[in-house]
Design a protein around this motif. Structure first.
Motif, PDB file in Angstrom:
ATOM      1  N   ARG A 307       3.104  -1.469  -6.819  1.00  0.00           N
ATOM      2  CA  ARG A 307       2.957  -2.721  -6.094  1.00  0.00           C
ATOM      3  C   ARG A 307       4.185  -2.931  -5.226  1.00  0.00           C
ATOM      4  NH1 ARG A 307      -1.244  -1.738  -7.734  1.00  0.00           N
ATOM      5  NH2 ARG A 307      -2.695  -3.043  -8.946  1.00  0.00           N
ATOM      6  N   SER A 308       4.005  -3.618  -4.094  1.00  0.00           N
ATOM      7  CA  SER A 308       5.097  -3.931  -3.185  1.00  0.00           C
ATOM      8  C   SER A 308       5.052  -5.410  -2.873  1.00  0.00           C
ATOM      9  CB  SER A 308       4.987  -3.103  -1.895  1.00  0.00           C
ATOM     10  OG  SER A 308       5.036  -1.724  -2.181  1.00  0.00           O
ATOM     11  N   ASP A 309       6.059  -5.867  -2.130  1.00  0.00           N
ATOM     12  CA  ASP A 309       6.090  -7.271  -1.740  1.00  0.00           C
ATOM     13  C   ASP A 309       4.862  -7.597  -0.912  1.00  0.00           C
ATOM     14  OD1 ASP A 309       8.503  -7.447  -3.015  1.00  0.00           O
ATOM     15  OD2 ASP A 309       9.675  -7.084  -1.190  1.00  0.00           O
ATOM     16  N   LEU A 310       4.486  -8.883  -0.957  1.00  0.00           N
ATOM     17  CA  LEU A 310       3.348  -9.319  -0.152  1.00  0.00           C
ATOM     18  C   LEU A 310       3.613  -9.053   1.312  1.00  0.00           C
ATOM     19  CD1 LEU A 310       2.522 -12.706  -1.938  1.00  0.00           C
ATOM     20  CD2 LEU A 310       1.318 -10.531  -2.148  1.00  0.00           C
ATOM     21  N   ASP A 311       2.549  -8.714   2.032  1.00  0.00           N
ATOM     22  CA  ASP A 311       2.590  -8.487   3.478  1.00  0.00           C
ATOM     23  C   ASP A 311       3.449  -7.285   3.850  1.00  0.00           C
ATOM     24  OD1 ASP A 311       0.992 -10.733   3.797  1.00  0.00           O
ATOM     25  OD2 ASP A 311       2.741 -12.067   3.944  1.00  0.00           O
ATOM     26  N   VAL A 312       3.825  -6.451   2.876  1.00  0.00           N
ATOM     27  CA  VAL A 312       4.608  -5.256   3.167  1.00  0.00           C
ATOM     28  C   VAL A 312       3.797  -4.048   2.721  1.00  0.00           C
ATOM     29  CG1 VAL A 312       6.702  -3.963   2.664  1.00  0.00           C
ATOM     30  CG2 VAL A 312       6.800  -6.443   2.937  1.00  0.00           C
ATOM     31  N   VAL A 313       3.580  -3.103   3.643  1.00  0.00           N
ATOM     32  CA  VAL A 313       2.874  -1.870   3.301  1.00  0.00           C
ATOM     33  C   VAL A 313       3.856  -0.942   2.609  1.00  0.00           C
ATOM     34  CG1 VAL A 313       1.587   0.092   4.187  1.00  0.00           C
ATOM     35  CG2 VAL A 313       1.305  -2.159   5.233  1.00  0.00           C
ATOM     36  N   GLY A 314       3.724  -0.814   1.279  1.00  0.00           N
ATOM     37  CA  GLY A 314       4.644   0.008   0.519  1.00  0.00           C
ATOM     38  C   GLY A 314       4.079   1.365   0.167  1.00  0.00           C
ATOM     39  N   THR A 315       2.800   1.414  -0.196  1.00  0.00           N
ATOM     40  CA  THR A 315       2.176   2.654  -0.633  1.00  0.00           C
ATOM     41  C   THR A 315       0.752   2.709  -0.103  1.00  0.00           C
ATOM     42  OG1 THR A 315       3.501   2.678  -2.658  1.00  0.00           O
ATOM     43  CG2 THR A 315       1.535   4.072  -2.608  1.00  0.00           C
ATOM     44  N   ILE A 316       0.378   3.821   0.528  1.00  0.00           N
ATOM     45  CA  ILE A 316      -0.983   4.043   1.004  1.00  0.00           C
ATOM     46  C   ILE A 316      -1.465   5.337   0.363  1.00  0.00           C
ATOM     47  CG2 ILE A 316      -2.469   4.422   3.004  1.00  0.00           C
ATOM     48  CD1 ILE A 316      -0.423   2.978   4.710  1.00  0.00           C
ATOM     49  N   MET A 317      -2.584   5.266  -0.355  1.00  0.00           N
ATOM     50  CA  MET A 317      -3.108   6.428  -1.059  1.00  0.00           C
ATOM     51  C   MET A 317      -4.580   6.631  -0.703  1.00  0.00           C
ATOM     52  SD  MET A 317      -0.571   7.556  -2.926  1.00  0.00           S
ATOM     53  CE  MET A 317      -1.354   8.654  -4.085  1.00  0.00           C
ATOM     54  N   MET A 318      -4.970   7.899  -0.575  1.00  0.00           N
ATOM     55  CA  MET A 318      -6.391   8.233  -0.480  1.00  0.00           C
ATOM     56  C   MET A 318      -6.857   8.614  -1.869  1.00  0.00           C
ATOM     57  SD  MET A 318      -8.473  10.992   1.881  1.00  0.00           S
ATOM     58  CE  MET A 318     -10.274  11.089   1.741  1.00  0.00           C
ATOM     59  N   SER A 319      -7.839   7.860  -2.367  1.00  0.00           N
ATOM     60  CA  SER A 319      -8.365   8.065  -3.706  1.00  0.00           C
ATOM     61  C   SER A 319      -9.879   8.175  -3.591  1.00  0.00           C
ATOM     62  CB  SER A 319      -7.978   6.903  -4.616  1.00  0.00           C
ATOM     63  OG  SER A 319      -8.581   7.044  -5.893  1.00  0.00           O
ATOM     64  N   GLY A 320     -10.440   9.285  -4.023  1.00  0.00           N
ATOM     65  CA  GLY A 320     -11.873   9.485  -3.848  1.00  0.00           C
ATOM     66  C   GLY A 320     -12.195   9.582  -2.372  1.00  0.00           C
ATOM     67  N   CYS A 321     -13.045   8.649  -1.900  1.00  0.00           N
ATOM     68  CA  CYS A 321     -13.359   8.609  -0.472  1.00  0.00           C
ATOM     69  C   CYS A 321     -12.856   7.320   0.154  1.00  0.00           C
ATOM     70  CB  CYS A 321     -14.865   8.752  -0.253  1.00  0.00           C
ATOM     71  SG  CYS A 321     -15.846   7.492  -1.089  1.00  0.00           S
TER      72      CYS A 321
END
Length: 1444
Positions: A307-321
């Protein structure tokens, strides 16, 4: 010679020795955590360490290995359960502490032994001076104790997580076999050494290349990508940290997170290969990026937990589709691959491009933009989750790097290999290779030939648009058709595939950027024309190649008489050229959008477009053997099922084995359904052959030649063309029979249990395939024996002997789901439930969702007055089945907030725990034994409560379909029994749905008649006791006091109907002022309270600057403060198509006040406090057609403009009295300018002007950028402009466009403004507009590809931001003179339009500007262009004055 180190024969009770007593393991390590003590066979020698390697760890326990020395002799010792139990001169290192005889003497000594991983070493040593030292991975941790006895034995305690150790003998001259290293381990070490050596060679070669300046990669960091040394607790790194593996893959499924050793550079590919998978777990690898530094990260069990602070893109993951951002799903369907379905050897990569866009690549194939908000500093992340066990980082500089790109077509062809009978038949037909038509390997610089020379593609289609010329490997035979299948297209460029023939040999030709540049021996079809040697010989020849899509086919044939014919999807376009000599090569130009094609081999049934009729007309109907990836066929093709129905809900499309004949019924019976998903079976027909279809997730994603029934909506090419069809597929159950028939008159009919539900749509062509989509709840269907050719429905199919008699309907009792609270006992065949103990943890659910207008009723059987509180009953969208884990059920129903839940408790109605209505019904605390309580979802989406059969009225509105009943036996009620039943009566359902569609048609007719009568609504005769109505029901006055002043409209408000009142008088004696809103019930017999705040039924009111629902505040700081309004101000309300309430102040929309407004509501005004008199402001008569108004206006334009303005002013004063509605001075000026332009009012919707000046925009508290359409796309609000909404000529397209189309802006000129409004179509004016036209540039005598990139042929240029389209190049400034005031206005005009998704191309700005035009949109995405007629609908006229 020194003795070999080993363990003593006497060990702890759970220890087993092996490997010549050099290896010890603890038995049952996941069940026992101690009794794992072993000791050295001999006393320690001075200055010789006794070291062990940790071979295995388990995660079941806390704590780990402990090591030390003792004076106790193992031959006579009674082993304690752990090392800390030793006494009589024992020193032990446990964790990072030193203990003597079980008591801590040093709290923080060295490295923490509990953190060591498998493969790491720990040792102990006594020096000659009696000092005790501990070693971790060969590193001395320093002196731990002094005065150690000369004779001590080493102690090893395999405690907690440590399950196996092996002695590491470092004494010189020791035989390798005595080290305890097996041949397998030695082989593994050798392999790892060779791998590291080869990688080192590759690294050296790479550095040499970089040193020569041959590498164009950003040089901000030259360090090679590896995995970071810090990683998940179960990860083992090898191969110089370029390979990661999860330990114990059959015991553990998570704690496998690894990250890159450094941040990724812009445009740098981070790619991994799946090396090992296991078939035990669900889920698989997840890949993405994060801003978290691995050096400081506390690694989670799985990366989606980050988890990251609100309104901050901290982690982007592709999971499944899907794509998850900070652990939350942001894209449900991304790309064409599912990571859970990849196999060993598949490759996954990602790139953060310099524009901030994140792209994923599967086996080298770009999956498109996953996120456009990627942070600058990011690390690559891989989560070895579930099935994924081992991965390796790939390097494109490696000579062994795989360059193959597996196309969807190639994968689709592999499906055929799964059918041995078909494969054997094919393999028996050996064609001569020399006779097959293939592509030549020598081709354009941006093209490549793959797939055994049958496929040609542009690998970097998103980066370049030309140099894609490919020729056949041999000349065409006479009458031989050279045909290709378009496999892939990109939307970035203009233009598309071109095809033809040439006399030039592929070995001799100097490949041009485009084939139309060849000036000899070449004939090409491009767009709609034919060119010979670069010159157009036929301008309008056949179907436009630029409009072809993936899946279409295009071909060329030279006939024996020397004529040349072109083919599109197998249809001859006619003679395109004559006198073509023999011995010509086929040629295609992969230009613009066309990125990959495959030759159609008509002699090969495996060819994706071989002309094969799947079955002859006389063949019995079956399911086709080609289908969606999550479905399978059985029972000789008569049954289709989704094997993993509880794990997958889509990708299960199946089609009939052949096209349907006219009046042929294709009928299936539903044999299995699951309760997990929403939505159900979808059925329809398509012209697309199964062999040509790249099966999507769901059939409604297909945008051409397809008609589907989804729920009760009829969809054509992915767009809804009709709602409320009598058959609702979301309501069918097991045993229902669904039929499809294309009748001889071209109509499509659906059947339910043999009953014709009527024509769903018309003009369906002959030769369609039946389509069944096993979506959502539907898990299995079979073709019935009733399928076959019947008389048409007009010949009374139901009364004929051939009609299939549906089984008689029988009542089936409702039942409770077996998933329930922990204090609940289910009895009586799941019809009775009892709370066994306590007062809570007693939630029960219905086993199935409620059907339309179905009542779920229970009887109170047992009550205990020891407890307080009341029964809770309601509806929830939480999907429940008998197998759902009870862990998801809270102790009280009031805590159910994860899904939409409506509950009636006591006399209150709550939504997700919040009170939305008070005093709704008699208090449920008073229920007695024998009372009946029921819940019902009515077809209009409202929730009703029944007590002893009596309807308590509307409790809540806008309840979705597929909701489950939830009952909480809370407090005194301890036992209930179901008394209701669900009966499936097809005729009743058809009747109810017929009523529904009749009401919808009536409502549509009422909407169509909006322009046929006066829209004025007066006040109702029933009102507050201090109210006096006058002026024909249009004026209301409070005669005394400050309250009892409630008034309501005489009729319910229609959607998008404005109801406005003008304040006539204020009494300053009182405080506060009027309130306005809507009433969700009829006021006919209602006794009004003293104030609207006391209405506890369905009522939404705006008071001051707050919004209230049934007296409860739901919003603050909304709109202007109604308590401060003055005489002459106008207040209005309107309910839009999305059931949202809007407030208007002096004609200016204040935004959404409340959502989920009841479907039938009345306007309500409370003359409270200061406000004691109001008058209804009539809506202007709209009976006059725009054409008639245009004629009147054209006559008026011939008169003096002063007289016209006077006339308009008189009309305005007649209608509005003494009040002039003007939101601001700027809006007033814009309206004056609109009048000066001479545009009739009939083009515009009444009271639909919005001012976007700075003050008005701030007043509405709107966002600067909004999103609309499917898929949603962002656009900027037109700041600084005034918008006037245009009347739509065709309501059906505009209804679809308003929800599903994108919003853009299009510039125009005053000279063509009126012509565009007259036709309602920008494209219709393109032919009449002269040179220099802003909307459609003038055509020039060049081909499209020989023109500069900044020009286009008859294209409409648009943009998502008015900042770009409002400049001089698109919206030139012109002057208007006001003849009355002699004032000159500098004006610009533009259109706000609805733009059909997929019909336009996105390109860069063409003004040559360097600075960013709009901060929200990159300059390379500012121009949207389209050629398609009907793809642009005018929505509003924008006016801007620049010299105010």
């Amino acid at each position: 010679m020194a003795m070999a180190l080993k363990f003593h024969n006497r060990v702890g009770t759970l220890v087993t020795l092996s490997n010549n007593n050099c290896t010890a393991q603890r038995n049952h390590p996941t069940q026992e955590f101690n009794n794992g003590v072993v000791m050295s066979a001999d006393p320690l020698q001075d200055n010789v360490p006794f070291e062990v390697r940790i071979d295995r760890k388990v995660n079941s326990w806390s704590g780990s290995i402990e090591i030390g020395v003792t004076t106790c002799d193992p031959s006579t010792l009674k082993f304690p359960i752990s090392a800390t139990g030793f006494r009589e001169g024992t020193w032990v290192m446990s964790g990072s502490s030193i203990l003597r005889d079980g008591h801590s003497v040093i709290e923080e000594y060295g490295a923490d032994l509990d953190q060591l991983n498998e493969g790491e070493k720990v040792g102990v040593m006594r020096t000659t001076d009696g000092t005790l030292h501990f070693l971790v991975n060969g590193v001395d941790q320093g002196p731990a104790a002094n005065g150690i006895a000369a004779k001590v034995y080493a102690i090893i305690d395999m405690y907690g997580k440590c399950a196996q150790v092996t002695v590491v003998d470092n004494t010189p001259g020791t035989n390798q076999e005595n080290d305890g290293i097996s041949n397998d381990v030695a082989s593994q070490l050798a392999n790892e050494f060779l791998t590291q050596l080869s990688n080192q060679i590759v690294n050296d070669l790479t550095r040499n290349v970089e040193a020569l300046g041959l590498d164009n990669v950003n040089s901000q960091s030259n360090e090679r990508l590896t995995f970071h040394e810090r990683c998940g607790s179960l990860v083992k790194l090898s191969n110089n940290r370029r390979t990661a593996e999860r330990r114990h893959p059959l015991d553990e499924f998570n704690n496998g997170v690894v990250m890159t050793n450094r941040p990724l550079k812009n445009d740098e590919l981070f790619e991994i290969r799946l090396d090992v998978l296991v078939d035990k777990w669900s889920g698989s690898i997840e890949v993405g990026i994060t801003t978290h530094n691995p050096s400081m990260l506390d690694f989670p069990a799985t990366m989606t937990n980050m988890r990251s602070d609100l309104d901050v893109v901290g982690t982007i993951m592709m999971s499944g589709c899907g794509i998850l951002t900070n652990g939350k799903g942001t894209r449900r369907e991304y790309g064409v691959y599912n990571l859970d379905e990849l196999t060993e050897g598949d490759r996954i990569g990602l790139i953060r491009k310099s524009n901030g866009h994140l792209h994923y690549y599967i086996n080298g194939e770009d999956q498109g933009v996953a996120s456009n908000e990627t942070p600058t500093t990011i690390w690559g992340v891989v989560d070895l989750y579930g099935m994924a066990v081992k991965v390796s980082i790939l390097d494109r500089s490696d000579p062994n790097y795989p360059n193959n790109i597996t196309s969807p077509t190639q994968r689709a062809r592999n499906l055929f290999r799964q059918y041995p009978d078909m494969y054997d038949e094919i393999s028996s037909e050996e064609a001569e290779p020399v006779e097959k038509l293939m592509f030549h390997t020598r081709c354009g610089s941006h093209a490549a030939v793959i797939n055994n020379q049958r496929t040609a593609h542009r690998p970097n289609a998103l980066d370049d648009f030309n140099n894609g010329v490919v020729l056949t490997s041999r000349v065409l035979r006479p009458e031989e058709l050279f045909e290709v299948h378009i496999d892939k297209m990109v939307e970035k460029w203009a233009g598309s595939i071109e095809i033809g023939v040439t006399l030039h040999s592929p070995n001799d030709i100097d490949f041009p950027s485009t084939m139309t540049n060849i000036r000899s021996g070449t004939w090409m079809m491009t767009g709609t024309g034919v060119m010979h040697n670069g010159t157009t010989i036929i301008d309008m020849y056949g179907q436009n190649l630029d409009r072809l899509k993936a899946g279409d086919r295009v071909g060329v044939k030279r006939r024996g008489d020397g004529s040349l014919h072109f083919y599109v999807n197998g249809i001859d376009q006619g003679q395109g050229a004559t006198g073509v000599p023999p011995n010509v090569y086929g040629v295609i130009d992969l230009y613009g959008q066309a990125s990959q094609t495959t030759i159609v081999d008509h002699s090969d049934p495996l060819s994706p477009d071989a002309d094969s009729c799947s079955a002859c007309d006389t063949e019995e109907l079956r399911f086709h053997h080609i289908h969606g990836q999550n479905s399978t066929t059985a029972n000789n093709g008569r049954t289709c099922l989704r094997p993993n129905a509880t794990g997958e809900f889509n990708d299960a499309i199946v089609m009939s084995s052949r096209p349907l004949k006219d009046n042929e019924l294709f009928e299936v019976i539903i044999e299995k359904m699951v309760d997990r998903w929403s939505g159900s079976l979808e059925a329809g027909v398509t012209l697309i052959k199964p062999e040509e279809l790249e099966f999507p997730n769901t059939m409604t994603d297909i945008v051409y030649d397809t008609w589907m029934l989804s729920g009760a909506a009829i969809m054509q090419d992915g767009s809804t063309i009709r709602n409320g069809y009598p058959l609702d597929l979301d309501a069918v159950t097991v045993g229902c029979r669904i039929g499809i028939m294309r009748c001889s008159d071209g109509t499509l009919h659906y059947f339910l249990n043999g009953a014709d539900q009527g024509a769903a749509c018309t003009d369906v062509p002959h030769g369609v395939f039946a389509v069944i989509d096993l979506y959502g709840q539907c898990g299995q269907v079979s073709i019935t024996s009733g399928s076959g050719v019947y008389p048409s429905p007009e010949n009374n199919l139901l009364q004929s002997d051939q009609a299939i008699i549906s089984p008689s309907s029988s009542d089936v009792s409702h039942r409770f789901s077996l998933c329930c609270g922990k204090n609940i006992t289910i009895k009586n065949n799941s019809c009775t439930t009892v709370r066994s103990t306590g007062y809570n943890n007693a939630i029960v659910f219905s086993s199935d969702p409620l059907k339309r207008d179905e009542i779920f009723e229970v009887r109170i059987d047992q009550v205990c007055r020891v407890w307080s509180g009341s029964l809770h009953i309601g509806l929830t969208t939480l999907a429940i089945s008998d197998t759902t884990s009870s862990s998801v059920i809270p102790s009280s129903a009031l805590e159910m907030t994860s899904k939409l839940t409506w509950l009636i408790t006591g006399s209150e109605v709550r939504k997700n725990g919040f009170v939305i209505k008070e005093n709704y019904a008699p208090a449920l605390e008073r229920l007695e034994v024998g009372n009946l309580v029921g819940i019902r979802r009515v077809s209009d989406g409202t929730l009703h409560l029944y007590i002893n059969g009596e309807d308590m009225g509307v409790a809540a509105s806008n309840i979705p379909k597929n909701v489950f009943v939830v009952i909480d036996l809370y407090g005194p009620v301890e036992m209930i029994t179901i008394t209701s039943s669900c009966s499936w009566d097809a005729s009743l359902l058809a009747s109810l749905q017929s009523q529904s569609i009749t009401s919808e048609l009536a409502e549509a007719a009422e909407i169509e008649a909006e322009d046929e009568y006066q829209n004025t609504t007066g006040f109702h005769a029933n009102h507050g006791k201090n109210i006096m109505i006058s002026n024909g029901g249009l004026t209301a006055e409070r005669t005394e006091s400050y309250n009892q002043g409630l008034i309501v409209t005489s009729q319910p408000l229609r959607k998008n109907q404005m109801f406005q009142i003008r304040i006539e008088h204020l009494n300053t004696r009182w405080s506060f002022s009027q309130m306005v809103g809507v009433l969700g019930f009829s006021p006919e017999k209602y006794t009004f309270p003293v104030s609207s705040m006391s209405i506890k039924k369905s009522c939404i009111m705006i008071q001051g600057s707050a919004v209230y629902n049934s007296g409860c505040k739901i919003k603050e700081n909304y709109g202007p403060n109604l308590d401060e309004l003055q005489v002459g101000h106008v207040i209005g309300i309107m309910v839009d198509e999305e059931a949202s309430l809007h407030l208007f102040f002096n004609g200016v929309d204040q935004g959404v006040a409340a959502k989920d407004v009841p479907g039938s509501c009345y306007g309500v005004v409370d003359l409270y406090g200061k406000c004691d008199k109001v008058t209804v402001v009539p809506n202007r008569d709209s009976r006059e057609s725009p054409e008639a108004q245009n004629k009147d206006k054209e006559k008026a334009e011939k008169e003096d403009i002063d007289e016209v303005m006077k006339e308009k002013q008189c009309v305005s004063e007649t209608i509005l009295g003494s009040v002039v509605i003007r939101p601001c001075e700027y809006a007033k000026s814009c309206s004056k300018v609109r009048g000066l332009m001479g545009i009739p009012d009939g083009f515009f919707q009444e009271q639909q002007m919005t001012c976007y000046c700075e003050s008005c925009h701030k007043l509405r508290v709107e966002d600067l950028y909004l999103r609309r359409g499917e898929p949603p796309r962002e656009y900027a609000v037109p700041l600084g402009w005034c918008r006037y909404i245009l009347k739509q000529r065709q309501k059906a397209p505009s209804f679809v466009a308003s929800d599903k189309w994108h919003v853009a802006y299009c510039g125009t000129q005053l000279e063509v403004l009126r012509k565009i409004l007259d036709t309602g179509d920008i494209h219709a004016c393109s032919d009449q507009m002269g040179g220099g036209s802003i909307l459609v540039p003038q055509s020039v005598p060049f081909t499209e590809k020989s023109r500069p990139d900044s020009s286009s042929l008859r294209q409409i240029i648009m943009s998502p931001t008015i900042r770009y389209i409002g400049c001089n190049e698109f919206s030139p400034k012109f002057k208007l003179l006001d003849p009355r005031t002699k004032r000159t206005f500098h004006v610009r005009v533009a259109f706000q339009v609805w733009l059909k998704p997929g019909s336009y191309k996105v390109g860069p700005q063409s003004l040559g500007l360097n600075e960013q035009i709009d901060p929200q949109f990159p300059n390379n995405e500012l121009e949207w262009s389209t050629k398609e007629c009907g793809s642009v609908l005018l929505h509003g006229l924008l006016v801007k004055i620049e010299n105010l």
